[in-house]
Design a protein around this motif. Structure first.
Motif, PDB file in Angstrom:
ATOM      1  N   GLN A   1     -20.285 -10.365  -0.880  1.00 16.75           N
ATOM      2  CA  GLN A   1     -20.236 -10.269   0.610  1.00 16.75           C
ATOM      3  C   GLN A   1     -20.826  -9.434   1.274  1.00 16.75           C
ATOM      4  OE1 GLN A   1     -15.584  -8.453   0.746  1.00 16.75           O
ATOM      5  NE2 GLN A   1     -15.693 -10.983   1.859  1.00 16.75           N
ATOM      6  N   VAL A   2     -20.834  -9.765   2.621  1.00 18.62           N
ATOM      7  CA  VAL A   2     -21.598  -9.130   3.090  1.00 18.62           C
ATOM      8  C   VAL A   2     -20.901  -8.152   4.337  1.00 18.62           C
ATOM      9  CG1 VAL A   2     -24.165  -8.886   5.375  1.00 18.62           C
ATOM     10  CG2 VAL A   2     -23.743 -10.888   2.652  1.00 18.62           C
ATOM     11  N   GLN A   3     -21.695  -6.851   4.574  1.00 18.12           N
ATOM     12  CA  GLN A   3     -20.726  -6.001   5.419  1.00 18.12           C
ATOM     13  C   GLN A   3     -21.788  -5.984   6.359  1.00 18.12           C
ATOM     14  OE1 GLN A   3     -17.476  -5.135   5.155  1.00 18.12           O
ATOM     15  NE2 GLN A   3     -17.336  -6.318   3.485  1.00 18.12           N
ATOM     16  N   ILE A   4     -21.141  -6.402   7.471  1.00 21.41           N
ATOM     17  CA  ILE A   4     -22.133  -6.130   8.674  1.00 21.41           C
ATOM     18  C   ILE A   4     -21.435  -5.572  10.036  1.00 21.41           C
ATOM     19  CG2 ILE A   4     -23.545  -7.083  10.734  1.00 21.41           C
ATOM     20  CD1 ILE A   4     -24.236  -9.639   8.688  1.00 21.41           C
ATOM     21  N   ILE A   5     -22.348  -4.438  10.597  1.00 21.62           N
ATOM     22  CA  ILE A   5     -21.376  -4.016  11.676  1.00 21.62           C
ATOM     23  C   ILE A   5     -22.166  -3.247  12.924  1.00 21.62           C
ATOM     24  CG2 ILE A   5     -20.152  -1.957  12.548  1.00 21.62           C
ATOM     25  CD1 ILE A   5     -19.430  -1.697   9.277  1.00 21.62           C
TER      26      ILE A   5
ATOM     27  N   ALA B   1     -25.889  -2.293  10.687  1.00 19.22           N
ATOM     28  CA  ALA B   1     -25.800  -1.875   9.406  1.00 19.22           C
ATOM     29  C   ALA B   1     -25.758  -2.880   7.962  1.00 19.22           C
ATOM     30  CB  ALA B   1     -25.386  -0.691   9.271  1.00 19.22           C
ATOM     31  N   ALA B   2     -26.339  -3.377   7.408  1.00 17.71           N
ATOM     32  CA  ALA B   2     -25.711  -4.082   6.376  1.00 17.71           C
ATOM     33  C   ALA B   2     -25.871  -4.257   4.892  1.00 17.71           C
ATOM     34  CB  ALA B   2     -26.693  -5.940   6.938  1.00 17.71           C
ATOM     35  N   SER B   3     -24.857  -4.601   3.904  1.00 21.62           N
ATOM     36  CA  SER B   3     -24.468  -4.217   2.679  1.00 21.62           C
ATOM     37  C   SER B   3     -24.341  -5.080   2.318  1.00 21.62           C
ATOM     38  CB  SER B   3     -24.726  -2.690   3.094  1.00 21.62           C
ATOM     39  OG  SER B   3     -22.413  -2.261   2.847  1.00 21.62           O
ATOM     40  N   GLY B   4     -24.109  -4.307   0.723  1.00 18.20           N
ATOM     41  CA  GLY B   4     -23.169  -5.767  -0.167  1.00 18.20           C
ATOM     42  C   GLY B   4     -24.295  -6.557  -1.344  1.00 18.20           C
ATOM     43  N   ARG B   5     -23.284  -7.269  -2.012  1.00 18.23           N
ATOM     44  CA  ARG B   5     -24.390  -7.974  -2.676  1.00 18.23           C
ATOM     45  C   ARG B   5     -24.951  -9.063  -1.900  1.00 18.23           C
ATOM     46  NH1 ARG B   5     -20.813  -7.890  -8.140  1.00 18.23           N
ATOM     47  NH2 ARG B   5     -19.323  -8.523  -6.676  1.00 18.23           N
ATOM     48  N   ALA B   6     -24.294  -9.990  -1.400  1.00 19.04           N
ATOM     49  CA  ALA B   6     -24.614 -10.567  -1.072  1.00 19.04           C
ATOM     50  C   ALA B   6     -25.069 -10.919   0.156  1.00 19.04           C
ATOM     51  CB  ALA B   6     -23.497 -11.616  -0.186  1.00 19.04           C
ATOM     52  N   PHE B   7     -25.759  -9.200   0.829  1.00 22.79           N
ATOM     53  CA  PHE B   7     -27.565  -9.333   1.309  1.00 22.79           C
ATOM     54  C   PHE B   7     -28.321  -9.791   0.885  1.00 22.79           C
ATOM     55  CE2 PHE B   7     -30.213  -5.980   3.578  1.00 22.79           C
ATOM     56  CZ  PHE B   7     -30.101  -7.197   4.698  1.00 22.79           C
ATOM     57  N   SER B   8     -28.498 -11.020   1.699  1.00 23.89           N
ATOM     58  CA  SER B   8     -30.700 -11.151   1.151  1.00 23.89           C
ATOM     59  C   SER B   8     -30.687 -12.083   2.488  1.00 23.89           C
ATOM     60  CB  SER B   8     -30.012 -12.018  -0.779  1.00 23.89           C
ATOM     61  OG  SER B   8     -28.987 -12.889  -0.163  1.00 23.89           O
TER      62      SER B   8
ATOM     63  N   THR C   1     -35.569  -0.357   4.151  1.00 27.06           N
ATOM     64  CA  THR C   1     -34.841   0.050   2.710  1.00 27.06           C
ATOM     65  C   THR C   1     -33.465   0.878   3.443  1.00 27.06           C
ATOM     66  OG1 THR C   1     -35.308   2.195   4.023  1.00 27.06           O
ATOM     67  CG2 THR C   1     -36.965   1.329   2.117  1.00 27.06           C
ATOM     68  N   LYS C   2     -33.427   0.993   4.628  1.00 26.76           N
ATOM     69  CA  LYS C   2     -31.604   1.218   5.152  1.00 26.76           C
ATOM     70  C   LYS C   2     -31.279   0.215   5.194  1.00 26.76           C
ATOM     71  CE  LYS C   2     -32.776   5.028   7.750  1.00 26.76           C
ATOM     72  NZ  LYS C   2     -32.888   6.449   8.797  1.00 26.76           N
ATOM     73  N   GLY C   3     -31.554  -1.078   5.671  1.00 23.72           N
ATOM     74  CA  GLY C   3     -30.652  -2.442   5.582  1.00 23.72           C
ATOM     75  C   GLY C   3     -30.537  -2.013   7.039  1.00 23.72           C
ATOM     76  N   THR C   4     -30.516  -2.130   8.061  1.00 22.36           N
ATOM     77  CA  THR C   4     -30.706  -1.814   9.704  1.00 22.36           C
ATOM     78  C   THR C   4     -31.346  -2.597  10.053  1.00 22.36           C
ATOM     79  OG1 THR C   4     -29.339   0.677   8.655  1.00 22.36           O
ATOM     80  CG2 THR C   4     -30.294  -0.103  11.632  1.00 22.36           C
ATOM     81  N   LEU C   5     -30.219  -3.197  11.549  1.00 23.02           N
ATOM     82  CA  LEU C   5     -31.568  -4.360  12.113  1.00 23.02           C
ATOM     83  C   LEU C   5     -31.589  -3.658  13.498  1.00 23.02           C
ATOM     84  CD1 LEU C   5     -33.104  -6.996  12.695  1.00 23.02           C
ATOM     85  CD2 LEU C   5     -30.468  -7.519  13.482  1.00 23.02           C
ATOM     86  N   TYR C   6     -32.124  -3.033  14.666  1.00 26.42           N
ATOM     87  CA  TYR C   6     -32.260  -2.671  15.605  1.00 26.42           C
ATOM     88  C   TYR C   6     -32.627  -3.553  16.608  1.00 26.42           C
ATOM     89  CZ  TYR C   6     -32.212   1.452  13.080  1.00 26.42           C
ATOM     90  OH  TYR C   6     -31.714   2.109  12.255  1.00 26.42           O
TER      91      TYR C   6
ATOM     92  N   ALA D   1     -26.274 -11.292  13.068  1.00 28.12           N
ATOM     93  CA  ALA D   1     -26.599 -12.291  11.598  1.00 28.12           C
ATOM     94  C   ALA D   1     -27.168 -12.330  10.579  1.00 28.12           C
ATOM     95  CB  ALA D   1     -25.702 -13.595  11.844  1.00 28.12           C
ATOM     96  N   GLN D   2     -27.303 -12.595   9.106  1.00 28.53           N
ATOM     97  CA  GLN D   2     -27.963 -12.965   8.146  1.00 28.53           C
ATOM     98  C   GLN D   2     -28.462 -14.271   8.092  1.00 28.53           C
ATOM     99  OE1 GLN D   2     -27.872 -11.654   4.412  1.00 28.53           O
ATOM    100  NE2 GLN D   2     -26.329 -13.135   3.640  1.00 28.53           N
ATOM    101  N   SER D   3     -29.433 -15.070   7.870  1.00 30.59           N
ATOM    102  CA  SER D   3     -29.545 -16.820   7.567  1.00 30.59           C
ATOM    103  C   SER D   3     -30.110 -15.863   5.912  1.00 30.59           C
ATOM    104  CB  SER D   3     -30.386 -17.232   8.654  1.00 30.59           C
ATOM    105  OG  SER D   3     -30.849 -18.069   8.088  1.00 30.59           O
ATOM    106  N   PRO D   4     -29.701 -17.037   5.086  1.00 26.09           N
ATOM    107  CA  PRO D   4     -30.590 -17.443   3.485  1.00 26.09           C
ATOM    108  C   PRO D   4     -31.521 -17.755   3.734  1.00 26.09           C
ATOM    109  CG  PRO D   4     -28.774 -18.912   3.789  1.00 26.09           C
ATOM    110  CD  PRO D   4     -28.529 -18.128   5.096  1.00 26.09           C
ATOM    111  N   ARG D   5     -32.722 -18.805   5.380  1.00 22.08           N
ATOM    112  CA  ARG D   5     -33.215 -19.383   4.896  1.00 22.08           C
ATOM    113  C   ARG D   5     -33.774 -19.251   6.642  1.00 22.08           C
ATOM    114  NH1 ARG D   5     -31.708 -24.563   7.738  1.00 22.08           N
ATOM    115  NH2 ARG D   5     -29.955 -24.812   7.399  1.00 22.08           N
ATOM    116  N   TRP D   6     -35.091 -19.370   6.555  1.00 22.26           N
ATOM    117  CA  TRP D   6     -36.008 -19.471   7.685  1.00 22.26           C
ATOM    118  C   TRP D   6     -35.458 -20.817   8.959  1.00 22.26           C
ATOM    119  CZ3 TRP D   6     -37.673 -16.989  11.174  1.00 22.26           C
ATOM    120  CH2 TRP D   6     -38.725 -17.883  12.726  1.00 22.26           C
ATOM    121  N   SER D   7     -34.044 -20.107   9.797  1.00 20.45           N
ATOM    122  CA  SER D   7     -33.736 -20.910  10.886  1.00 20.45           C
ATOM    123  C   SER D   7     -33.993 -20.506  11.791  1.00 20.45           C
ATOM    124  CB  SER D   7     -32.836 -21.924  10.494  1.00 20.45           C
ATOM    125  OG  SER D   7     -32.110 -22.409  11.225  1.00 20.45           O
ATOM    126  N   ILE D   8     -33.933 -20.561  13.301  1.00 26.60           N
ATOM    127  CA  ILE D   8     -33.134 -20.102  14.599  1.00 26.60           C
ATOM    128  C   ILE D   8     -31.715 -19.874  15.043  1.00 26.60           C
ATOM    129  CG2 ILE D   8     -35.303 -19.052  14.933  1.00 26.60           C
ATOM    130  CD1 ILE D   8     -35.147 -20.271  16.941  1.00 26.60           C
TER     131      ILE D   8
END
Length: 122
Positions: free
Chosen positions: A1-5, A23-30, A75-80, A97-104
């Motif tokens: 899972q990915v935790q996104i807050i 803030a994003a974290s988790g083993r599925a954060f890729s 390094t922090k897994g953080t988006l602003y 949100a995260q996307s596993p491929r290049w797409s908008i």
């Protein structure tokens, strides 16, 4: 899972500024791409900005170019998202949100936060 807050939303007057954090974290954060979307009252969800996670390439919706700026700390897994010169039309719930491929496109993003409210009003 990915935790996104997401955090940082609030009430501001037109012309004001805010900084949103994701803030994003988790083993599925890729992520290949991390992005900010928003849903305004009575409107469909739309992309605001996105960045390629590894090299920092950016995309901005025409409506926010020259006003918003996206950045990330790998390094922090953080988006602003820096929101400047806010308009009433920017009022919306902002989602990270995260996307596993290049797409908008929204359908390409597989993990979403719950959103943070930005209200621009005088």
């Amino acid at each position: 899972q990915v935790q996104i807050i997401e955090s940082g939303g609030g009430l501001v007057q037109p012309g004001g500024s805010l900084i949103l954090s994701c803030a994003a974290s988790g083993r599925a954060f890729s992520p290949v791409v991390m992005g900010w979307f928003r849903r305004a009252p009575g409107k469909e969800r739309e992309i605001v900005s996105a960045t390629r996670w590894t090299d920092g390439g950016t995309y901005y919706a025409d409506s926010v170019k020259d006003r918003f700026a996206i950045s990330r700390d790998i390094t922090k897994g953080t988006l602003y998202l820096q929101l400047n010169r806010l308009k009433t039309e920017d009022t919306a719930v902002y989602y990270c949100a995260q996307s596993p491929r290049w797409s908008i496109t929204a359908n390409s993003f597989d993990s979403w936060g719950q959103g943070t409210q930005v209200t621009v009003s005088s």
